[in-house]
Design a protein around this motif. Structure first.
Motif, PDB file in Angstrom:
ATOM      1  N   GLN A 235       0.969  -1.061  -0.070  1.00  0.00           N
ATOM      2  CA  GLN A 235      -0.007  -0.016  -0.145  1.00  0.00           C
ATOM      3  C   GLN A 235       0.765   1.277  -0.009  1.00  0.00           C
ATOM      4  O   GLN A 235       1.851   1.181   0.665  1.00  0.00           O
ATOM      5  CB  GLN A 235      -0.868   0.089   1.315  1.00  0.00           C
ATOM      6  CG  GLN A 235      -2.051   0.691   1.098  1.00  0.00           C
ATOM      7  CD  GLN A 235      -3.300   0.136   0.195  1.00  0.00           C
ATOM      8  OE1 GLN A 235      -3.120  -1.089   0.251  1.00  0.00           O
ATOM      9  NE2 GLN A 235      -3.932   0.895  -0.206  1.00  0.00           N
ATOM     10  N   ALA A 236       0.559   1.964  -0.817  1.00  0.00           N
ATOM     11  CA  ALA A 236       1.354   3.330  -0.796  1.00  0.00           C
ATOM     12  C   ALA A 236       1.423   3.802   0.544  1.00  0.00           C
ATOM     13  O   ALA A 236       0.490   4.109   1.288  1.00  0.00           O
ATOM     14  CB  ALA A 236       0.775   4.308  -1.718  1.00  0.00           C
ATOM     15  N   GLY A 247       2.141   9.365  -1.511  1.00  0.00           N
ATOM     16  CA  GLY A 247       1.368   8.585  -1.560  1.00  0.00           C
ATOM     17  C   GLY A 247       1.097   7.541  -2.737  1.00  0.00           C
ATOM     18  O   GLY A 247      -0.066   7.121  -3.305  1.00  0.00           O
ATOM     19  N   ARG A 248       2.182   7.502  -3.602  1.00  0.00           N
ATOM     20  CA  ARG A 248       2.363   6.614  -4.778  1.00  0.00           C
ATOM     21  C   ARG A 248       3.408   5.532  -4.695  1.00  0.00           C
ATOM     22  O   ARG A 248       4.597   6.115  -4.102  1.00  0.00           O
ATOM     23  CB  ARG A 248       2.646   7.441  -6.061  1.00  0.00           C
ATOM     24  CG  ARG A 248       1.604   8.827  -6.217  1.00  0.00           C
ATOM     25  CD  ARG A 248       0.352   8.459  -6.660  1.00  0.00           C
ATOM     26  NE  ARG A 248      -0.083   7.656  -7.808  1.00  0.00           N
ATOM     27  CZ  ARG A 248      -0.964   7.269  -8.442  1.00  0.00           C
ATOM     28  NH1 ARG A 248      -2.187   7.341  -7.789  1.00  0.00           N
ATOM     29  NH2 ARG A 248      -1.008   6.749  -9.595  1.00  0.00           N
ATOM     30  N   THR A 259      -1.137   3.194  -6.507  1.00  0.00           N
ATOM     31  CA  THR A 259      -1.123   3.342  -5.049  1.00  0.00           C
ATOM     32  C   THR A 259      -1.267   2.080  -4.311  1.00  0.00           C
ATOM     33  O   THR A 259      -1.093   1.908  -2.987  1.00  0.00           O
ATOM     34  CB  THR A 259      -2.251   4.071  -4.722  1.00  0.00           C
ATOM     35  OG1 THR A 259      -3.594   3.305  -5.075  1.00  0.00           O
ATOM     36  CG2 THR A 259      -2.303   5.265  -5.405  1.00  0.00           C
TER      37      THR A 259
END
Length: 428
Positions: A235-236, A247-248, A259
Motif C-alpha cells: 500500500q502506498a 502517496g504513490r 497506489t
C-alpha cells in the motif's frame, strides 16, 4: 530459478538481492521509503571493521551502562521506562554472556570473509563509494581500558584478524592530526571505510540493470503464505513514513506504479532492519530485534585548512565509544553512542553535542561551522549475531539483525542468504 521478494532496500536487502541475481533468481525488492538506504544505511560511522567485531555481551558492558544511566551524554544510554520487549531483550542479552568468546570469534571470521565479496562487487559494478583502505586505529586513554582491549584482541586474533599493538609515538605517526594523551592502541591495516549510502544506492542501480524490480514507497499491508508461493500486498505509504509523502508507489527511476500492488513470488526474504521483528511475528516467527539508536555528524570540510586538519586514518576511541571515517576530501563522519529508547528517532542536541565537542578537542584546527546531524536505529539481536536463514514456513527467510556491523557483514550474509535459498530450492 525462483521468484523472490526481498523486503527492505537497506544494505542487507540490496546485497541480498545482488547475490540472488547472481544465482539466477528473479528478484523484486520492496521498500517503504521512496529511495534505497534511507534508514540505518544512510549515515552510519562508515567503518568496514573486523576490528570492531567483539560482541557487547559482557559484565563490563552492563556495569558501564548502569554507571552511565544518569548521564545525558553517556556513550551508552538506557531509558529505564518499562517496556516488555526491552526488558525481555536485556534478559536474553545477559543470558548470552557465556557465548561472548564464541560469538566474537565467529563475527570476526564473517567480517574478514565479507571484505573480498564487497570489494569485488564494487569493482565489478563500478561503484564509487569513497572507499579508503586506510586501516583503523583504536586508541585508549587509560591502562585499564588498554588491558581490557588486550583480552579482547586475543579473541579477534583467534578469529583470524591481524592487528598491531601500538604505543603513543606510533599513534602520532599513524595519524598525525590526532591530538590527545593516549597510553596505546591497536592498528588494523586491513580494515577500511566507505560511504554506505553511496554503495547501497549504487548497488541498487546495478541490481536494476541485472533485472531486479524495485517497488519503493510502499508499506507491506499483508503477506499471504501458501504451499505454492507467497503474495505481498503493498500500500502506498503516503504520510505513514519519513520520506514517503507522495502517496504513490514508484520504481527506482521514479516511475509511477500506482497506489497499491500485489507482488507474487515463490519465496520472501525479510531484510527490514528494525521492522523485521513485527514482520516476523506476522509470518509466525520470533525474531528478537531491538532498535538501538546511534548518532552521527558529518563535518563538511569546506576550506583547505579543515581538509588538512581532519584525519585520513579511521579512528575508534574506545573510552568515548566514538568512530570516525574520512569520506572523500570534503566530508568527515563522526559517529557513536548506543541508546535503548524504543523506536524514538529524534535527533537530540544533548547527544549530538558530545560528537561535535569530541571533534573540536581532537582536531582543533578543523572547522565545525557546518555539521550535519543524523540518528538511526540499529537492528540488534540479544546475541549480537545476525539472524540469517529460514523461518518456520518453508518459503520464508531472514537476513537481518546485524546491529552495529551491518555495513561490515552485509556482503557475507548476502551470500549466506543466497545459499539458504539454494538449499531450500534443491530437489529433494
Amino acid at each position: 530459478m525462483a521468484r523472490i521478494i526481498v523486503i527492505g532496500a537497506g544494505i542487507t536487502g540490496v546485497t541480498a538481492a545482488y547475490a540472488l541475481l547472481a544465482h539466477g533468481h528473479e528478484v523484486n525488492v520492496v521498500e517503504r521509503h521512496r529511495y534505497p538506504a534511507m534508514e540505518t544505511s544512510f549515515a552510519n560511522g562508515g567503518q568496514l571493521s573486523a576490528s570492531n567485531a567483539e560482541v557487547w555481551n559482557s559484565m563490563a558492558t552492563i556495569a558501564k551502562g548502569l554507571r552511565w544511566m544518569l548521564r545525558a551524554d553517556a556513550p551508552l544510554l538506557f531509558n529505564p521506562r518499562p517496556s516488555m520487549h526491552k526488558y525481555a531483550w536485556m534478559a536474553e542479552f545477559v543470558a548470552g554472556i557465556g557465548n561472548h568468546r564464541a560469538n566474537t570469534v565467529e563475527t570476526t571470521r564473517l567480517a574478514i570473509a565479507a571484505r573480498s565479496h564487497l570489494f569485488d562487487i564494487a569493482e565489478r559494478e563500478g561503484i564509487d563509494f569513497d572507499l579508503s583502505r586506510c586501516g583503523i586505529l583504536h586508541f585508549y586513554r587509560t591502562p585499564e581500558t588498554f588491558d581490557a582491549a588486550r583480552q579482547g584482541n586475543v579473541l579477534l586474533r583467534e578469529g583470524g584478524l591481524e592487528r598491531e599493538e601500538v604505543g603513543p609515538a606510533d599513534i602520532a605517526r599513524i595519524e598525525p592530526t590526532l591530538t590527545g594523551d593516549f597510553c596505546g592502541g591497536f592498528f588494523t591495516p586491513s580494515d577500511s571505510t566507505g560511504d554506505i549510502h553511496k554503495f547501497t544506492t549504487g548497488l541498487a542501480r546495478a541490481c536494476e540493470r541485472l533485472g531486479a524490480r524495485f517497488v519503493l514507497g510502499g508499506e507491506v499491508d499483508a503477506v499471504a503464505l501458501r504451499t505454492d508461493g507467497v503474495s505481498v500486498r503493498l500500500q502506498a505509504a503516503g504520510g505513514l513514513g519519513e520520506g514517503s509523502d507522495t502517496g504513490r508507489l514508484q520504481d527506482l527511476s521514479g516511475g509511477d506504479l500506482g497506489t497499491e500492488m500485489l507482488v507474487e513470488a515463490d519465496m520472501v526474504i525479510v531484510c527490514a532492519g528494525v521492522a523485521s521483528r513485527a514482520l516476523a511475528a506476522k509470518l509466525g516467527d520470533r525474531v528478537n530485534i531491538y532498535p538501538v539508536k546511534g548518532y552521527s555528524i558529518t563535518v563538511m570540510l569546506n576550506d583547505e585548512g579543515s581538509r588538512a586538519a581532519a584525519p585520513r586514518v579511521s579512528l575508534l576511541d574506545e573510552d568515548a565509544k566514538i568512530v570516525t571515517s574520512r569520506l572523500g576530501d570534503e566530508r568527515f563522519r563522526v559517529a557513536g553512542t548506543a541508546e535503548f529508547n524504543g523506536f524514538n528517532r529524534d535527533i537530540r542536541a544533548d547527544r549530538i553535542r558530545p560528537l561535535v565537542e569530541w571533534s573540536e578537542r581532537h582536531f582543533p584546527d578543523m572547522c565545525t561551522r557546518q555539521v550535519v546531524p543524523w540518528a538511526g536505529l540499529r537492528p540488534m539481536t540479544p546475541s549480537m549475531m545476525p539472524f540469517v536463514g529460514p523461518g518456520r514456513h518453508p518459503r520464508v527467510f531472514y537476513n537481518t539483525g546485524h546491529g552495529h556491523l551491518g555495513w561490515t557483514l552485509s556482503a557475507i550474509t548476502a551470500q549466506m542468504t543466497a545459499l539458504a535459498v539454494e538449499q531450500a530450492s534443491a530437489p529433494a
